[in-house]
Design a protein around this motif. Structure first.
Motif, PDB file in Angstrom:
ATOM      1  N   ASN A 428       1.112   4.331  -1.806  1.00 52.64           N
ATOM      2  CA  ASN A 428       0.698   3.169  -2.734  1.00 52.64           C
ATOM      3  C   ASN A 428       0.834   2.048  -2.134  1.00 52.64           C
ATOM      4  O   ASN A 428       0.295   1.072  -2.159  1.00 52.64           O
ATOM      5  N   GLN A 431      -1.526   1.008   0.498  1.00 53.31           N
ATOM      6  CA  GLN A 431      -2.988   0.965  -0.151  1.00 53.31           C
ATOM      7  C   GLN A 431      -2.957  -0.496  -0.316  1.00 53.31           C
ATOM      8  O   GLN A 431      -3.603  -1.449  -0.342  1.00 53.31           O
ATOM      9  N   CYS A 449      -8.561   5.011  -6.006  1.00 50.59           N
ATOM     10  CA  CYS A 449      -6.924   5.262  -6.265  1.00 50.59           C
ATOM     11  C   CYS A 449      -6.830   4.953  -7.463  1.00 50.59           C
ATOM     12  O   CYS A 449      -5.809   5.650  -8.083  1.00 50.59           O
ATOM     13  N   ARG A 461      -4.336   6.326  -1.693  1.00 51.75           N
ATOM     14  CA  ARG A 461      -4.805   5.341  -0.579  1.00 51.75           C
ATOM     15  C   ARG A 461      -5.752   5.865   0.169  1.00 51.75           C
ATOM     16  O   ARG A 461      -6.307   7.020   0.452  1.00 51.75           O
ATOM     17  N   SER A 471     -10.542   8.537   0.752  1.00 55.19           N
ATOM     18  CA  SER A 471      -9.090   8.230   0.338  1.00 55.19           C
ATOM     19  C   SER A 471      -8.390   9.513   0.432  1.00 55.19           C
ATOM     20  O   SER A 471      -8.954  10.718   0.305  1.00 55.19           O
TER      21      SER A 471
END
Ligand code: NG1
Ligand code: MG
Length: 521
Positions: A428, A431, A449, A461, A471
């Motif tokens: 995360n 991302q 996401c 991500r 993703s």
């Protein structure tokens, strides 16, 4: 773990169990289409897969380590060869695709001594074959010199990696092509490292100044393992087993159906980032290392890299401040680089050419010649602070992720969710860094996401170059259906998708094997 590309005895050496039936039918179709088209049997099949990057985004061309894995989707090429006549100065390549007419068949003569011509301004599917061919011929010439007498080749191709979807169809095709040409010319034990290096250089010839992650993942991967790939001081790849968790962890890959075309948007997206991080390396070197320090020439697309600055700063530049740093771990070094970047590159709005040239003590013209001719880009300001901060923090996250994977879990622990959460939260953070600092995400992937996380993903991500594409989501096996359902409801149902797109929208990827050869009996 270098060594030759393996020769597979059966498809189970290549694909995970659940894929065998479908792949078996597909390989049979490749061979029968070959025979119908050319009137004789193929001699061998070459194969290289696409990949999904688990973590380490946009840092391969700064020569920091990354952690991708190969997927089942791949390029396969059935090949037959025939010797050329004595005295011939060219050899012939006939290439067709199982998906004809979508990818039209082609035929061309290749000079034995000259270069393979590739028109990178035209988006011909055969360009990717030609770039692998060109690289392989160069290597064959180095090995055999004047003795080299390439064979003519008939080739039938089938690819299942979606084009432009962030799963690296290009690396799959280039690596397979180079492997096929090497094998066709008597190289039965193609060295994986050589193949990867030649695929990296070849792919740059079709116009993208990429790092080497995709090609390394495609060539080196081993079934059941992700791959820790390092580029400095040299290319090295090490398989990393995913620890047994309960429930099992999966990587769910979702398409955004936003297609990023690097060839068109390169000057404002991908290639611009390559130039920005190279500027950042030169700028940090000029300010932080002793006057006159030169960065070493390295494998970065512009010949210098943030990794090169990193090494110079801690190990080679003789500044008294840094000599104490020699006892730092890699992670501590990266944290220190984050701090000094914040202190040094203070301009949040981005630097102009004039500002950068002044610090490097060169003229704007020299700056442009050195950094912007080989890779043309369009920008007034260059966000050196944000890009360098992304690279250093992302390199750190890769090490943290890798360390977690290598750390033995408490055997018998019935609940591994704290571990899963730790892995997920690193993804995360990536991302967020891509979204804010590297600005290579897109609103659609940000949405995907968010939806996946709310539905139970541990970490979500965007993967690959970005500005669209795919993703990747770290999801417990028993939550996969929830996450898929949420994505269908809140994302895919709102888009006008064809049946084919709906089928391709989401797939659970298990780590597949890398490049392989198969001899047709
Ligand atoms: P994609 O666009 O996903 O194939 C690209 C680069 C990689 C790497 C990633 C970002 C090419 C061929 N590959 O991958 O080397 O830099 O972006 O991490 O451009
Ligand atoms: Mg690609």
């Amino acid at each position: 773990m270098s060594g030759p590309v393996p020769v597979a005895a059966s498809l189970s050496d290549i694909y995970p169990k659940e894929a065998l039936v479908i792949q078996g039918a597909r390989w049979n179709k490749l061979l029968s289409t070959f025979q119908n088209t050319y009137g004789h049997k193929a001699n061998f099949i070459a194969r290289s897969p696409g990949r999904v990057n688990i973590i380490g985004e946009h840092i391969d061309y700064s020569l920091y380590s990354v952690l991708p894995m190969a997927i089942t989707a791949d390029a396969i090429m059935a090949v037959s060869t025939s010797p050329i006549a004595d005295g011939a100065t060219t050899f012939k390549v006939k290439i067709a695709n199982v998906e004809n007419p979508k990818f039209a068949a082609a035929e061309f003569d290749v000079p034995i001594e000259g270069d393979v011509e590739i028109d990178a301004t035209q988006f011909e599917w055969t360009n990717y074959f030609k770039s692998g061919l060109r690289g392989a011929l160069q290597l064959l010439r180095q090995k055999k010199g004047k003795e080299l007498k390439p064979c003519s080749m008939n080739i039938m191709v089938d690819g299942t990696v979606p084009v432009g979807g962030g799963l690296s169809s290009s690396a799959a095709v280039v690596s397979t092509s180079a492997l096929a040409v090497m094998k066709a010319n008597g190289e039965h034990a193609v060295d994986k490292k050589q193949l990867t290096e030649l695929a990296i250089v070849s792919e740059r010839a079709v116009g993208v100044n990429s790092g080497g992650m995709d090609q390394a993942a495609s060539v080196f991967s081993e079934q059941g393992s992700a791959l820790f790939v390092s580029f400095s001081p040299q290319l090295e790849a090490r398989p990393v087993k995913l620890p047994p968790t309960s429930p099992e962890l999966c990587f769910l890959v979702a398409q955004s159906f936003v297609t990023a075309n690097k060839h068109v948007t390169g000057p404002i997206h991908y290639n611009l980032r390559v130039v920005e991080v190279s500027f950042a390396a030169a700028y940090l070197n000029a300010v932080l290392n002793p006057p006159g320090t030169q960065l070493p020439e390295d494998a970065g697309p512009l010949g210098i890299s943030l990794q090169g600055f990193h090494d110079t700063y801690f190990y080679h530049a003789s500044s008294s401040d840094n000599s104490a740093a020699k006892s730092l771990t890699k992670e501590e070094e990266l944290k220190k680089l984050v701090d000094v970047t914040k202190e040094t590159l203070t301009n949040e709005e981005g630097y102009t050419r004039e500002e950068i040239a002044k610090v490097l003590q060169i003229s704007v013209k020299e700056l442009e010649d050195r950094f912007m001719t080989k890779i043309p880009v369009r920008a007034e300001r260059f966000k050196l602070r944000q890009r360098a901060l992304h690279v250093f923090t992302e390199a750190l996250r890769v090490l943290q992720f890798y360390t977690l994977l290598e750390r033995p879990l408490h055997t018998g622990a019935s609940d591994t969710s704290p571990f899963n959460q730790e892995l997920g939260s690193i993804m995360n953070d990536t991302q967020e860094s891509c979204r804010v600092l590297y600005e290579n995400s897109c609103p659609e992937n940000d949405d995907i996401c968010r939806i996946a996380l709310a539905a139970g993903s541990y970490g979500s991500r965007q993967t690959g170059a970005g500005w669209g594409g795919c993703s990747v989501h770290l999801v417990a096996a028993n939550r996969v259906e929830d996450v898929k359902a949420a994505l269908v409801r809140e994302y895919f149902a709102k888009r006008n998708l064809t049946e084919e797109q709906k089928e391709q929208a989401m797939v659970v990827s298990r780590p597949a094997g890398g490049s392989a050869l198969y001899v047709v009996g």
